[in-house]
Write an enzyme that holds these catalytic residues in place. Structure first.
Site, PDB file in Angstrom:
ATOM      1  N   TYR A 153      -6.492  -1.693   7.828  1.00  0.00           N
ATOM      2  CA  TYR A 153      -5.920  -0.564   8.577  1.00  0.00           C
ATOM      3  C   TYR A 153      -6.396  -0.560  10.035  1.00  0.00           C
ATOM      4  CZ  TYR A 153      -4.684   4.348   9.535  1.00  0.00           C
ATOM      5  OH  TYR A 153      -4.163   5.501  10.082  1.00  0.00           O
ATOM      6  N   LYS A 157      -4.088  -1.086  13.453  1.00  0.00           N
ATOM      7  CA  LYS A 157      -3.983  -0.072  14.511  1.00  0.00           C
ATOM      8  C   LYS A 157      -4.473  -0.621  15.859  1.00  0.00           C
ATOM      9  CE  LYS A 157      -2.222   3.208  11.985  1.00  0.00           C
ATOM     10  NZ  LYS A 157      -0.851   3.668  12.192  1.00  0.00           N
TER      11      LYS A 157
HETATM   12  P1  NAP Z   1       1.726  10.320   5.453  1.00  0.00           P
HETATM   13  O1  NAP Z   1       1.696  11.795   5.257  1.00  0.00           O
HETATM   14  O2  NAP Z   1       1.251   9.428   4.367  1.00  0.00           O
HETATM   15  O3  NAP Z   1       3.221   9.909   5.870  1.00  0.00           O
HETATM   16  C1  NAP Z   1       3.558   8.581   6.084  1.00  0.00           C
HETATM   17  C2  NAP Z   1       5.055   8.473   6.057  1.00  0.00           C
HETATM   18  O4  NAP Z   1       5.429   7.098   6.222  1.00  0.00           O
HETATM   19  C3  NAP Z   1       5.658   8.948   4.743  1.00  0.00           C
HETATM   20  O5  NAP Z   1       6.825   9.693   5.023  1.00  0.00           O
HETATM   21  C4  NAP Z   1       5.977   7.626   4.043  1.00  0.00           C
HETATM   22  O6  NAP Z   1       7.049   7.686   3.134  1.00  0.00           O
HETATM   23  C5  NAP Z   1       6.366   6.767   5.221  1.00  0.00           C
HETATM   24  N1  NAP Z   1       6.336   5.352   4.917  1.00  0.00           N
HETATM   25  C6  NAP Z   1       5.385   4.657   4.233  1.00  0.00           C
HETATM   26  N2  NAP Z   1       5.715   3.360   4.158  1.00  0.00           N
HETATM   27  C7  NAP Z   1       6.889   3.216   4.801  1.00  0.00           C
HETATM   28  C8  NAP Z   1       7.739   2.114   5.062  1.00  0.00           C
HETATM   29  N3  NAP Z   1       7.439   0.874   4.635  1.00  0.00           N
HETATM   30  N4  NAP Z   1       8.889   2.321   5.746  1.00  0.00           N
HETATM   31  C9  NAP Z   1       9.213   3.563   6.156  1.00  0.00           C
HETATM   32  N5  NAP Z   1       8.447   4.644   5.960  1.00  0.00           N
HETATM   33  C10 NAP Z   1       7.298   4.475   5.276  1.00  0.00           C
HETATM   34  O7  NAP Z   1       0.913   9.885   6.746  1.00  0.00           O
HETATM   35  P2  NAP Z   1       0.426  10.689   8.046  1.00  0.00           P
HETATM   36  O8  NAP Z   1      -0.965  11.108   7.798  1.00  0.00           O
HETATM   37  O9  NAP Z   1       1.438  11.672   8.476  1.00  0.00           O
HETATM   38  O10 NAP Z   1       0.351   9.471   9.076  1.00  0.00           O
HETATM   39  C11 NAP Z   1       1.371   9.176   9.997  1.00  0.00           C
HETATM   40  C12 NAP Z   1       0.849   8.106  10.942  1.00  0.00           C
HETATM   41  O11 NAP Z   1      -0.326   8.571  11.593  1.00  0.00           O
HETATM   42  C13 NAP Z   1       0.467   6.800  10.243  1.00  0.00           C
HETATM   43  O12 NAP Z   1       0.811   5.705  11.047  1.00  0.00           O
HETATM   44  C14 NAP Z   1      -1.031   6.907  10.125  1.00  0.00           C
HETATM   45  O13 NAP Z   1      -1.648   5.640  10.057  1.00  0.00           O
HETATM   46  C15 NAP Z   1      -1.367   7.638  11.416  1.00  0.00           C
HETATM   47  N6  NAP Z   1      -2.662   8.313  11.396  1.00  0.00           N
HETATM   48  C16 NAP Z   1      -2.906   9.329  10.512  1.00  0.00           C
HETATM   49  C17 NAP Z   1      -4.157   9.937  10.513  1.00  0.00           C
HETATM   50  C18 NAP Z   1      -4.507  11.055   9.585  1.00  0.00           C
HETATM   51  O14 NAP Z   1      -5.656  11.500   9.629  1.00  0.00           O
HETATM   52  N7  NAP Z   1      -3.579  11.573   8.780  1.00  0.00           N
HETATM   53  C19 NAP Z   1      -5.132   9.498  11.401  1.00  0.00           C
HETATM   54  C20 NAP Z   1      -4.848   8.479  12.279  1.00  0.00           C
HETATM   55  C21 NAP Z   1      -3.607   7.895  12.265  1.00  0.00           C
HETATM   56  P3  NAP Z   1       6.847   8.233   1.614  1.00  0.00           P
HETATM   57  O15 NAP Z   1       6.561   9.681   1.756  1.00  0.00           O
HETATM   58  O16 NAP Z   1       8.171   7.966   0.947  1.00  0.00           O
HETATM   59  O17 NAP Z   1       5.717   7.436   1.058  1.00  0.00           O
END
Ligand code: NAP
Length: 245
Positions: A153, A157
């Site tokens: 991961y 990133k």
């Molecule tokens: P999340 O709630 O898990 O949502 C991720 C979304 O991406 C879900 O809608 C998922 O679909 C979709 N997805 C997964 N695989 C995919 C694919 N192959 N093609 C298209 N869509 C796909 O994640 P989040 O926390 O909102 O994170 C969003 C972004 O922010 C990510 O890039 C993550 O790495 C980044 N981020 C998050 C955090 C944190 O603390 N949450 C911190 C740093 C960075 P499904 O619902 O159908 O699985």
């Protein structure tokens, strides 16, 4: 931004969903992309009903070049132009290096990094013709500080940050800005699954003493997407409560 079109990948829930709603609130038409067709379409319908803008819900696996191509074709068929791309879709498959399977490495790199590459490649074709575009990549604080158990991961990133800077240089002359937002610990399904002990330890590292919300991240994305932000490119905005400075 009113009347523009934004594609947000992984936007049926979490940071992507909030971002889509914030765009919609400002009169931007949104393309909701998710790997699951039903949830993509449901989210698109809900956002349309709530904000009265046009939406499109599409199933696409961002790591699949053909899916991405079709996704852009469908979006163009409906909206004719795309000014904003948010590469938000991302997954984690945590393991210590010694136990990490090839499949765990590949899945994370393919979705988090190759997915952004494939979507950006399609987007710049459209944006170059418009001589205008905003690409915003969602990175992570771990690209800068590392995190045990997240070799795949954090590498994905960090790659995204390097890609942001390169594309910013490649496409500046076409009026396309490329920036990244690096969230810290944001409360979503991705972080909900972490053990309580890990969350407690994380909280101690955050000077603002709280986890971030999806709106904290969406606000930074909206800022970078504004026409007025056109002199900002190749940058990373950190949204982490002071966890990393
Ligand atoms: P999340 O709630 O898990 O949502 C991720 C979304 O991406 C879900 O809608 C998922 O679909 C979709 N997805 C997964 N695989 C995919 C694919 N192959 N093609 C298209 N869509 C796909 O994640 P989040 O926390 O909102 O994170 C969003 C972004 O922010 C990510 O890039 C993550 O790495 C980044 N981020 C998050 C955090 C944190 O603390 N949450 C911190 C740093 C960075 P499904 O619902 O159908 O699985």
């Amino acid at each position: 931004m009113k009347g523009q079109t934004a594609i947000i990948t992984g936007s049926s829930r979490g940071i992507g969903r909030t971002t889509a709603e914030e765009f919609a609130k400002r009169g931007v038409n949104v393309v909701i992309v998710d790997i699951d067709d039903t949830v993509a379409k449901e989210a698109a319908e809900e956002i349309k009903a709530k904000f009265g803008i046009e939406t499109l819900g599409l199933k696409a696996d961002v790591s699949n070049a053909n899916d991405v191509k079709i996704m852009f074709e469908e979006a163009i068929k409906k909206f004719e132009k795309i000014e904003i791309l948010v590469n938000n879709a991302g997954i984690t498959k945590d393991n210590l290096l010694i136990r990490m399977k090839d499949e765990e490495w590949d899945a994370v790199l393919n979705i988090n990094l190759k997915g952004a590459f494939l979507c950006s490649r399609e987007a710049v074709k459209i944006m170059s013709k418009l001589k205008y575009g905003r690409i915003i990549n969602i990175a992570s604080v771990v690209a800068f500080i590392g995190n045990p158990g997240q070799v795949n991961y954090s590498a994905s990133k960090a790659g995204l940050v390097a890609m942001t800077k390169t594309l910013a240089k490649e496409y500046a002359s076409r009026g396309i800005t490329v920036n990244a937002v690096a969230p810290g610990f944001i409360q979503t399904a991705m972080t909900d699954k972490l053990p309580e002990k890990v969350k407690e330890e994380m909280l101690k590292m955050i000077p603002l003493s709280r986890f971030g919300t999806t709106n904290d991240v969406a606000n930074a994305i909206i800022f970078l997407a504004l026409p007025e932000s056109g002199y900002i490119t190749g940058q990373v905005i950190h949204v982490n409560g002071g966890m990393y400075m």
